[in-house]
Design a protein around this motif. Structure first.
Motif, mmCIF file in Angstrom:
data_model
loop_
_atom_site.group_PDB
_atom_site.id
_atom_site.type_symbol
_atom_site.label_atom_id
_atom_site.label_comp_id
_atom_site.label_asym_id
_atom_site.label_seq_id
_atom_site.Cartn_x
_atom_site.Cartn_y
_atom_site.Cartn_z
ATOM 1 N N LYS A 174 20.504 -18.482 70.412
ATOM 2 C CA LYS A 174 21.806 -18.731 71.019
ATOM 3 C C LYS A 174 21.993 -20.200 71.348
ATOM 4 O O LYS A 174 23.099 -20.733 71.220
ATOM 5 C CB LYS A 174 21.955 -17.899 72.290
ATOM 6 C CG LYS A 174 22.211 -16.412 72.045
ATOM 7 C CD LYS A 174 23.625 -16.159 71.553
ATOM 8 C CE LYS A 174 23.933 -14.677 71.460
ATOM 9 N NZ LYS A 174 23.171 -14.000 70.396
ATOM 10 N N ALA A 178 23.420 -20.066 66.643
ATOM 11 C CA ALA A 178 23.334 -19.198 65.471
ATOM 12 C C ALA A 178 24.004 -17.857 65.808
ATOM 13 O O ALA A 178 24.072 -17.472 66.967
ATOM 14 C CB ALA A 178 21.873 -18.976 65.090
ATOM 15 N N ILE A 179 24.488 -17.191 64.779
ATOM 16 C CA ILE A 179 25.124 -15.890 64.985
ATOM 17 C C ILE A 179 24.047 -14.812 64.888
ATOM 18 O O ILE A 179 23.235 -14.811 63.965
ATOM 19 C CB ILE A 179 26.213 -15.649 63.916
ATOM 20 C CG1 ILE A 179 27.279 -16.750 63.973
ATOM 21 C CG2 ILE A 179 26.844 -14.270 64.090
ATOM 22 C CD1 ILE A 179 27.993 -16.873 65.286
ATOM 23 N N CYS A 180 24.060 -13.875 65.825
ATOM 24 C CA CYS A 180 23.035 -12.829 65.879
ATOM 25 C C CYS A 180 23.110 -11.949 64.621
ATOM 26 O O CYS A 180 24.106 -11.263 64.392
ATOM 27 C CB CYS A 180 23.231 -11.982 67.119
ATOM 28 S SG CYS A 180 22.075 -10.614 67.239
ATOM 29 N N ALA A 182 21.306 -9.365 63.958
ATOM 30 C CA ALA A 182 21.139 -7.943 64.289
ATOM 31 C C ALA A 182 22.498 -7.311 64.548
ATOM 32 O O ALA A 182 22.796 -6.224 64.063
ATOM 33 C CB ALA A 182 20.232 -7.789 65.507
ATOM 34 N N VAL A 183 23.348 -8.029 65.294
ATOM 35 C CA VAL A 183 24.653 -7.480 65.666
ATOM 36 C C VAL A 183 25.680 -7.687 64.543
ATOM 37 O O VAL A 183 26.423 -6.768 64.200
ATOM 38 C CB VAL A 183 25.145 -8.115 66.989
ATOM 39 C CG1 VAL A 183 26.602 -7.758 67.265
ATOM 40 C CG2 VAL A 183 24.254 -7.666 68.142
ATOM 41 N N ALA A 184 25.724 -8.882 63.959
ATOM 42 C CA ALA A 184 26.771 -9.182 62.982
ATOM 43 C C ALA A 184 26.479 -8.600 61.599
ATOM 44 O O ALA A 184 27.393 -8.420 60.804
ATOM 45 C CB ALA A 184 26.985 -10.694 62.871
ATOM 46 N N ARG A 185 25.192 -8.325 61.316
ATOM 47 C CA ARG A 185 24.878 -7.821 59.978
ATOM 48 C C ARG A 185 23.995 -6.584 59.982
ATOM 49 O O ARG A 185 23.633 -6.081 58.916
ATOM 50 C CB ARG A 185 24.233 -8.931 59.144
ATOM 51 C CG ARG A 185 25.249 -10.061 58.869
ATOM 52 C CD ARG A 185 24.615 -11.263 58.232
ATOM 53 N NE ARG A 185 23.853 -10.899 57.057
ATOM 54 C CZ ARG A 185 22.980 -11.698 56.458
ATOM 55 N NH1 ARG A 185 22.776 -12.894 56.953
ATOM 56 N NH2 ARG A 185 22.319 -11.311 55.400
ATOM 57 N N GLY A 186 23.610 -6.133 61.159
ATOM 58 C CA GLY A 186 22.801 -4.922 61.238
ATOM 59 C C GLY A 186 21.400 -5.083 60.679
ATOM 60 O O GLY A 186 20.771 -4.117 60.255
ATOM 61 N N ARG B 36 32.854 -17.538 60.292
ATOM 62 C CA ARG B 36 31.538 -18.130 60.034
ATOM 63 C C ARG B 36 30.460 -17.067 60.152
ATOM 64 O O ARG B 36 30.424 -16.333 61.139
ATOM 65 C CB ARG B 36 31.268 -19.241 61.062
ATOM 66 C CG ARG B 36 30.306 -20.303 60.564
ATOM 67 C CD ARG B 36 29.840 -21.208 61.695
ATOM 68 N NE ARG B 36 28.505 -20.824 62.127
ATOM 69 C CZ ARG B 36 27.974 -21.157 63.292
ATOM 70 N NH1 ARG B 36 28.664 -21.850 64.169
ATOM 71 N NH2 ARG B 36 26.754 -20.790 63.600
ATOM 72 N N GLY B 62 26.609 -3.170 70.342
ATOM 73 C CA GLY B 62 25.523 -3.610 69.469
ATOM 74 C C GLY B 62 25.935 -3.914 68.051
ATOM 75 O O GLY B 62 25.071 -4.090 67.195
ATOM 76 N N CYS B 64 29.087 -5.917 65.414
ATOM 77 C CA CYS B 64 30.321 -6.667 65.182
ATOM 78 C C CYS B 64 30.440 -6.889 63.683
ATOM 79 O O CYS B 64 29.494 -7.361 63.050
ATOM 80 C CB CYS B 64 30.252 -8.007 65.920
ATOM 81 S SG CYS B 64 31.653 -9.087 65.578
ATOM 82 N N ARG B 65 31.566 -6.497 63.108
ATOM 83 C CA ARG B 65 31.755 -6.677 61.662
ATOM 84 C C ARG B 65 33.089 -7.363 61.394
ATOM 85 O O ARG B 65 34.114 -6.986 61.968
ATOM 86 C CB ARG B 65 31.748 -5.319 60.939
ATOM 87 C CG ARG B 65 30.418 -4.596 60.957
ATOM 88 C CD ARG B 65 29.358 -5.277 60.100
ATOM 89 N NE ARG B 65 28.104 -4.546 60.162
ATOM 90 C CZ ARG B 65 27.196 -4.657 61.136
ATOM 91 N NH1 ARG B 65 27.397 -5.499 62.131
ATOM 92 N NH2 ARG B 65 26.094 -3.945 61.114
ATOM 93 N N TRP B 355 27.201 -7.777 71.804
ATOM 94 C CA TRP B 355 26.091 -8.633 71.364
ATOM 95 C C TRP B 355 24.750 -8.233 71.957
ATOM 96 O O TRP B 355 23.767 -8.958 71.804
ATOM 97 C CB TRP B 355 26.441 -10.109 71.596
ATOM 98 C CG TRP B 355 27.637 -10.458 70.760
ATOM 99 C CD1 TRP B 355 28.945 -10.429 71.142
ATOM 100 C CD2 TRP B 355 27.644 -10.767 69.354
ATOM 101 N NE1 TRP B 355 29.770 -10.714 70.077
ATOM 102 C CE2 TRP B 355 28.993 -10.931 68.973
ATOM 103 C CE3 TRP B 355 26.644 -10.929 68.394
ATOM 104 C CZ2 TRP B 355 29.361 -11.240 67.657
ATOM 105 C CZ3 TRP B 355 27.007 -11.238 67.084
ATOM 106 C CH2 TRP B 355 28.357 -11.396 66.735
#
Lengths: 262, 384
Positions: A174, A178-180, A182-186, B36, B62, B64-65, B355
């Motif tokens: 963080k 960087a983008i998480c 785990a959350v943004a892409r599983g 991004r 948990g 976000c798409r 998140w």
């Protein structure tokens, strides 16, 4: 500063079962190497120099895990010679990738690999240094972070506590915005249970954390393993995620062995 | 019909592009939403095309798409993982450095002065969060001068939120979806029947003055009505709710509730909730010297009440168990924050829900205390 300004601390670097990558981190600390060499006496470092001074040493850096009877004797000698003993890297601290043998029959591996297995004498398990002798400090990672190594040396010379955080990789992730993953892409990312120190390299490049720095303080590996299952990972995938460089750390071991029994 | 009235105006999409270029011409670095790494985050913006037109984010506990919208809305998404905290209260900042100098030492203050920044797309919940951080970092006994210099010259273009995510609950915390104060210009985006227009309202003299520069039309009464309805619909559509009534006392009364153990079995203590929270302000200050002892630096970094070192005092950490850390965080946000600063520490943005890598949902956890209050008094309670 040390009480006697003329006394340069003697440093020894010992190698056990390992790939040498952590020792190389010391040589790789280019911009600090001259300062380190000026401030300490590198008395025993066979990887770098043929000059090998006898102990005792002020600081012993130990790379690698114990995998042979000879190793098990040698670490006792190393401990006796060092005032402060520091394990460097996942092998010395947790048994390394070679600890995967600990769940299998090592003699079977030996029979596949060597044409004359009789010459091979090895222990059934690869174990961390701390299972054999008391360890004063751990530098984690596969390999270690060279800045953490320099920080440890600088802190020891100044007589202060090394600033080596034990919290999760997520804080570093963080902080670098960087983008998480785990959350943004599983993705199955070990960052939330892994100790900081690498600077969150893999998540910053879109990969889940591989757990090179081993379990963080209070890791809740069981809860993360449950989450991996919810994300669609099967039992084998979850075991593989936790069983890599730090597989034999008791925290990751407990989580995987519980899942194996399910 | 063109107009000179500047307090409210109807802006076209091209006027939004002019808003960006006008801010740039006035020396602002413009920060706005951009797509991004599979999400929408505040990033440096050069032109209108950098904004996430036609994109949104589906957010759940948990997860976000990034998803596409078919209406081309520019602001058709809710809060992303970064908040204004990242800019006003930076994640890492070097406070000072020191050089050894003839037997003594010299302090070197080499902090660069921050740029003048304009933010586009700021939601009501985020403005509420900035107000809370103002209260903590500027209006208490000590002023955080690093925050102050970054905050002072910021220009804020708010966007009234017509696209709340499933994780949002600002209607419950009374911090949205409409921005009521704390902005220079507030926009409400209306996309319907072939029109794409922004109802703009000035919230400051600077905002009024800037609006005057832009090509615009007098907003029709119908546009105002459409904006009003869109905001009412947004408030009504929020799937998550939080009953704030008596919340502080509920938490104080349930210090030993068994639900804390249940939470501790799920919480990773990874600190993500506090790092994405737009009001969490805790930092650690570290000092480090170099190998030859000639120079040293003092750094300030975001910290979290979920780390062991956070509560370290002589001899050990006060909150050594994950249970005690989760309880500290939740109780601070929803109870003791009010005692300290006069508001909740939560603005209902839902970031901590989306998140959290294991999807812990504060609205559900707080409701669990309500449905089965154990009412065990904290006197003599366990501190594990």
């Amino acid at each position: 500063m040390s009480s006697d300004a003329k006394h340069k601390p003697k440093i020894a670097v010992f190698k056990f079962a390992s790939c040498d990558g952590c020792q190389l981190s010391l040589l790789d600390a280019e911009e600090h190497l001259l300062a380190v060499a000026g401030a300490v006496d590198i008395a025993y470092f066979p990887e770098a120099s043929r000059r090998m001074l006898k102990g005792p040493y002020d600081i012993g850096l130990v790379e690698g895990s114990v995998t042979t009877h000879h190793d098990a004797q040698r670490i006792q000698q190393a401990r006796r010679q060092c005032r402060t003993l520091v394990t460097i890297g996942a092998c010395a601290t947790a048994g390394g990738i070679q600890a995967l043998r600990n769940w299998n029959d090592v003699n079977e591996f030996v029979s596949y690999v060597y044409s004359n297995p009789d010459y091979i004498q090895t222990l059934k398990q690869s174990t961390p240094i701390a299972e054999h002798v008391p360890v004063d400090f751990e530098l984690r990672g596969c390999p270690i972070n060279k800045y953490q190594l320099v920080e440890f040396i600088a802190a020891t010379l100044a007589g202060r506590k090394p600033n080596i955080p034990t919290y999760s990789v997520c804080l570093e992730c963080k902080r670098r915005a960087a983008i998480c993953v785990a959350v943004a892409r599983g993705l199955a990312c070990l960052g939330p249970v892994t100790q900081a120190g690498c600077g969150a390299i893999c998540p910053a490049y879109g990969r889940g954390c591989y757990g090179c720095f081993g379990p963080m303080e209070n890791p809740n590996a069981k809860a993360l393993a449950r989450r991996f299952a919810e994300l669609g990972n099967d039992r084998e995938q979850i075991l593989r995620a936790f069983r890599n460089f730090n597989a034999w750390s008791w925290q990751f071991r407990a989580a995987t062995e519980e899942r194996e029994q399910q | 019909m063109p107009t000179r009235s500047a307090s409210a105006a109807a802006l076209s999409v091209s006027a939004l592009a002019e808003l960006i270029s006008t801010l740039q011409a006035r020396g602002y670095q413009v920060i706005g939403p951009a797509v991004r790494d599979g999400t929408i985050v505040y990033s440096p913006i050069e032109r209108l095309e950098d904004l996430p037109a036609g994109f949104s984010m589906e957010q759940e506990a948990g997860a976000c798409r990034l998803v596409k919208r078919n209406d081309g809305a520019v602001f058709g998404y809710a809060a992303g993982p970064r908040s204004l905290k990242s800019f006003f209260h930076p994640a890492e900042i070097k406070l000072i450095s020191a050089e050894r100098d003839n037997g003594t030492f010299r302090i070197v203050s080499d902090a660069p002065s921050p740029p003048r920044t304009a933010f586009i797309g700021v939601r009501a919940c985020e403005i509420a969060a900035v107000r809370i951080q103002d209260r903590v970092l500027l209006e208490d006994r000590y002023k955080d001068t690093f925050y102050e210099t970054r905050r002072a010259h910021a220009f804020i273009v708010a966007v009234n939120c017509t696209a709340p995510a499933d994780t949002c609950f600002c209607a419950s915390t009374n911090t949205g979806p409409r921005a009521r104060e704390g902005f220079d210009i507030a926009l409400t985006e209306i996309v319907d029947d072939g029109r794409h227009v922004f109802l703009a309202e000035a919230g400051s003299a600077a905002g009024k003055e800037l609006l005057r520069e832009l090509p615009k039309a007098e907003p029709a009464a119908e546009l105002r009505k459409a904006a009003e309805k869109a905001l009412q619909d947004a408030a009504g559509s929020m799937k998550r709710r939080l009953d704030t009534d008596g919340l502080a006392q509920l938490l104080y009364d349930n210090f030993d509730h068994p639900h804390w153990d249940d939470l501790a079995s799920r919480c990773l203590c990874c600190a993500n909730c506090t790092l994405v929270c737009p009001t969490c302000f805790c930092v650690a200050v570290d000092e480090a010297s170099d190998v030859d002892g000639r120079s040293a630096e003092r750094w300030r970094r975001w910290d979290s009440c979920f780390t062991q070192s956070f509560s370290y005092i002589h001899g050990g950490s006060v909150r050594h168990s994950p249970k005690s850390r989760y309880r500290q965080w939740l109780t601070h946000k929803f109870a003791s924050w009010s005692d300290q600063f006069g508001t909740l520490g939560c603005v209902g943005c839902g970031r901590c829900i989306a998140w959290c890598p294991v999807g812990i949902d504060v609205t559900r956890e707080l409701a669990a205390f309500r449905t089965s209050p154990a009412a065990v008094n904290s006197q003599g309670g366990s501190h594990d």
